[in-house]
Design an enzyme around this catalytic site. Structure first.
Site, PDB file in Angstrom:
ATOM      1  N   ASP A   1       3.285   0.128   4.457  1.00 48.61           N
ATOM      2  CA  ASP A   1       4.161   1.287   4.302  1.00 48.61           C
ATOM      3  C   ASP A   1       5.188   1.385   5.424  1.00 48.61           C
ATOM      4  O   ASP A   1       6.331   1.798   5.196  1.00 48.61           O
ATOM      5  CB  ASP A   1       3.321   2.573   4.269  1.00 48.61           C
ATOM      6  CG  ASP A   1       2.755   2.840   2.889  1.00 48.61           C
ATOM      7  OD1 ASP A   1       2.768   1.910   2.063  1.00 48.61           O
ATOM      8  OD2 ASP A   1       2.291   3.960   2.646  1.00 48.61           O
TER       9      ASP A   1
ATOM     10  N   LYS B   1      -2.810   2.529   0.247  1.00 44.70           N
ATOM     11  CA  LYS B   1      -3.173   2.491  -1.178  1.00 44.70           C
ATOM     12  C   LYS B   1      -4.248   1.466  -1.477  1.00 44.70           C
ATOM     13  O   LYS B   1      -4.872   1.503  -2.524  1.00 44.70           O
ATOM     14  CB  LYS B   1      -1.960   2.123  -2.052  1.00 44.70           C
ATOM     15  CG  LYS B   1      -0.814   3.077  -2.020  1.00 44.70           C
ATOM     16  CD  LYS B   1      -0.006   2.961  -0.793  1.00 44.70           C
ATOM     17  CE  LYS B   1       0.228   1.535  -0.362  1.00 44.70           C
ATOM     18  NZ  LYS B   1       0.571   1.418   1.062  1.00 44.70           N
TER      19      LYS B   1
ATOM     20  N   GLU C   1       7.413   7.747   0.494  1.00 40.24           N
ATOM     21  CA  GLU C   1       7.134   8.528   1.693  1.00 40.24           C
ATOM     22  C   GLU C   1       8.436   8.820   2.427  1.00 40.24           C
ATOM     23  O   GLU C   1       9.377   8.025   2.377  1.00 40.24           O
ATOM     24  CB  GLU C   1       6.179   7.777   2.623  1.00 40.24           C
ATOM     25  CG  GLU C   1       4.778   7.662   2.085  1.00 40.24           C
ATOM     26  CD  GLU C   1       3.821   7.006   3.055  1.00 40.24           C
ATOM     27  OE1 GLU C   1       2.612   7.098   2.826  1.00 40.24           O
ATOM     28  OE2 GLU C   1       4.286   6.395   4.042  1.00 40.24           O
TER      29      GLU C   1
ATOM     30  N   SER D   1       4.279  10.259   4.830  1.00 46.26           N
ATOM     31  CA  SER D   1       3.319   9.434   5.561  1.00 46.26           C
ATOM     32  C   SER D   1       2.340  10.352   6.271  1.00 46.26           C
ATOM     33  O   SER D   1       2.665  11.489   6.636  1.00 46.26           O
ATOM     34  CB  SER D   1       4.061   8.572   6.582  1.00 46.26           C
ATOM     35  OG  SER D   1       3.182   8.044   7.539  1.00 46.26           O
TER      36      SER D   1
END
Length: 556
Positions: A78, A121, A442, A468
């Site tokens: 991410d 995830k 995010e 986030s």
């Protein structure tokens, strides 16, 4: 044994010949097959070392009479995907990961599974797939990164994003940024605060589907390797006793996890992933339970980004077992249910000792008498939106601001960097929800830049996207219905007043129903993506954030 379908009898001679082609012996093929599903890659700091975890799991499986078989699944970082179109491919991979677990385990007739994820995830994705097929399963993650140190202060990933805001403001120069770049993330592992990855790994431990210590033992500690070996040994005990994942992850343990979520100050992304786990476990998720639990569960921990405490501090204080023990003093947990070590939840935490009551507060001296996460409702979010209350400045608990609207994250980031957002603004970022994004990006770049500019205690932000776990401040996400589904957030105009009361969990757009009806008549929603890309298919199947952004097959 499921593996008998590919290993037993004369009819499976062709199958066994393929195992022999890979070097498996008759002894190995006489034992149960344990699939070890790893997210090892060279692009995610939380995953780059997972090969050593897998090797340790293999040894444990062999020690207890099984045959380990390794395979891989995908994982997006991410942090690297943040702030550009790559973030559209973050949440959506959760479904691919779940599907890959289902496909690989059933296609090869494994008897049991060991899941080796670490980040965001990947943890819920693997669990979703495992819940779907219901085999004996255990999770051992890669563990958290150690905190960094910059300018003689603790640093972490969110510090680097905030440093950029301070650079724009003029407080930092390029040498300061380089120092954060070099020192803020000093080891492999999931980023060091109570961000989404560590939130999920801690909740996995609370669920009882991993051995005690899984949520907090640092990635670089040899104890993490021992935990992996023990997990390999223990999966064979689960198999021998026919204890499957749904015997452990069920209504009662999921309720425990949701309650621990409140106490720990976890990422708001847990309210995407826990509902998805409820769905795969075939347990009804009732979103109003979040506030019900938040009203009675005290906040016992404040970790980065809400403080300078990091996961390593939680580990040294006694970890998740101490948090469970403290919560049990209120008689709010289901403690008799079984965990993956075949002990009850109570037996796991009964001898835990709190070694630092500043990191894990005593139940009688919490950071807050209520939980860290809440669902807000009002005309702007009829089905709800989510806030991490423990990360909101006290003076922002009641806030009224003028809406400044953006149709994408990029538009908002540009305005923030150019100084167009001022104190008292209520930033609205829309068409970034599960369907609208698509992919529900995010917004850490936006929130961290605001923090770096010193505006995190005077500016609020609301989006149908998500944040986030590194986000702090009055950052409200998961607005449902989202803009792309015609939610009221699509009707907000610049200058509208938005009021929020985090104490009462209320958010409202101060515009009359009649005016909203007039605006809706002129609303034109964007077209869905065309073609056969994964994002286009995802956009057509994804549900709302309140359902966990799960996929559902629409009507023909």
């Amino acid at each position: 044994m499921k593996s008998e379908k590919v290993l037993k009898g004369e009819s499976t001679t062709p199958h066994r010949s393929l195992f022999k082609a890979m070097g498996y012996t008759d002894v190995e093929l006489s034992r149960p097959l344990v699939g070890i599903i790893s997210a090892k890659s060279d692009i995610v700091p939380g995953h780059i070392h997972l090969g050593s975890i897998v090797d340790a799991v293999k040894k444990g499986v062999i020690l207890n009479g099984g045959t380990p078989i390794e395979m891989a699944t995908i994982g997006v970082c991410d942090g690297i995907a943040m702030g550009h179109e790559g973030m559209k491919y973050s949440l959506v991979t959760r479904e691919l990961i779940a599907d890959s677990v289902e496909c690989m385990a059933l296609a090869h007739a494994f008897d049991a599974l060991v899941l080796v994820p670490n980040c965001d995830k990947i943890v819920p994705g693997m669990l979703m797939g495992a819940l779907r097929i219901n085999l004996p399963t255990i999770v051992v993650s890669g563990g958290p990164m150690l905190a960094g140190r910059v300018k003689n202060k603790c640093a972490n990933l969110s510090s680097t994003f905030e440093a950029y805001g301070k650079f724009i403001k003029g407080d930092y120069n390029k040498d300061d940024l380089k120092e954060y770049e070099d020192e803020a993330c000093p080891t492999c592992g999931s980023c060091s605060g109570m961000y989404t990855a560590n939130s999920m790994n801690c909740l996995v431990e609370a669920l009882g589907i991993s051995l005690p210590g899984n949520g907090t033992i640092p990635a670089v500690f040899s104890k993490r390797i021992r935990l992996a070996k023990d997990s390999g040994i223990q999966i064979m005990e689960l198999l021998k006793n026919n204890i499957k994942i749904r015997d452990i992850v069920n209504k009662f343990s999921l309720e425990n996890a949701l309650k621990v979520d409140m106490a720990l100050g976890c990422s708001t992304n847990t309210l995407l992933h826990l509902p998805a786990l409820y769905h795969e476990a075939e347990v009804e998720f009732i979103i109003d339970k979040v506030n019900e639990y938040s009203n009675i569960i005290p906040t016992l921990c404040k970790l980065a980004p809400a403080s300078n405490h990091h996961i390593e501090d939680l580990y040294y204080a006694g970890g998740i077992q101490v948090v469970l023990k403290e919560l049990n003093k209120l008689n709010l947990l289901n403690t008799s249910i079984i965990s993956c070590n075949l002990k009850s939840i109570y037996d796991n935490f009964k001898d835990a000792n709190n070694l630092n009551e500043e990191v894990i507060r005593n139940i009688n001296n919490p950071y807050s008498k209520t939980g860290s996460i809440a669902i807000l409702k009002g005309n702007l979010a009829i089905d709800g939106c989510v806030i991490k209350k423990s990360a909101v400045a006290s003076k922002m608990m009641k806030f009224s601001g003028k809406a400044v609207c953006f149709e994408s994250e990029e538009q908002a980031n540009e305005a923030i960097i150019k100084g167009k957002i001022i104190e008292g603004d209520f930033v609205v970022i829309r068409y970034e929800g599960p369907k609208g994004g698509p992919g529900m990006r995010e917004m850490l770049t936006a929130t961290a830049t605001l923090a770096g500019l010193g505006l995190d205690s005077s500016v609020a932000l609301i989006t149908d996207g998500r944040f986030s776990g590194a986000t702090k401040g009055a950052s409200i996400g998961h607005v449902s219905p989202e803009a792309a589904s015609g939610g009221v957030i699509a009707l907000v105009k610049n200058g509208d007043i938005i009021e929020v009361d985090f104490n009462e969990n209320i958010i409202n757009l101060k515009v009359s129903d009649k005016e909203l009806e007039n605006r809706r008549r002129n609303l034109k929603l964007p077209e869905l993506l065309r073609g056969n890309s994964y994002l286009a298919r995802y956009q057509r199947m994804v549900t709302s954030a309140t359902k966990g952004a799960i996929l559902e097959i629409g009507e023909e």
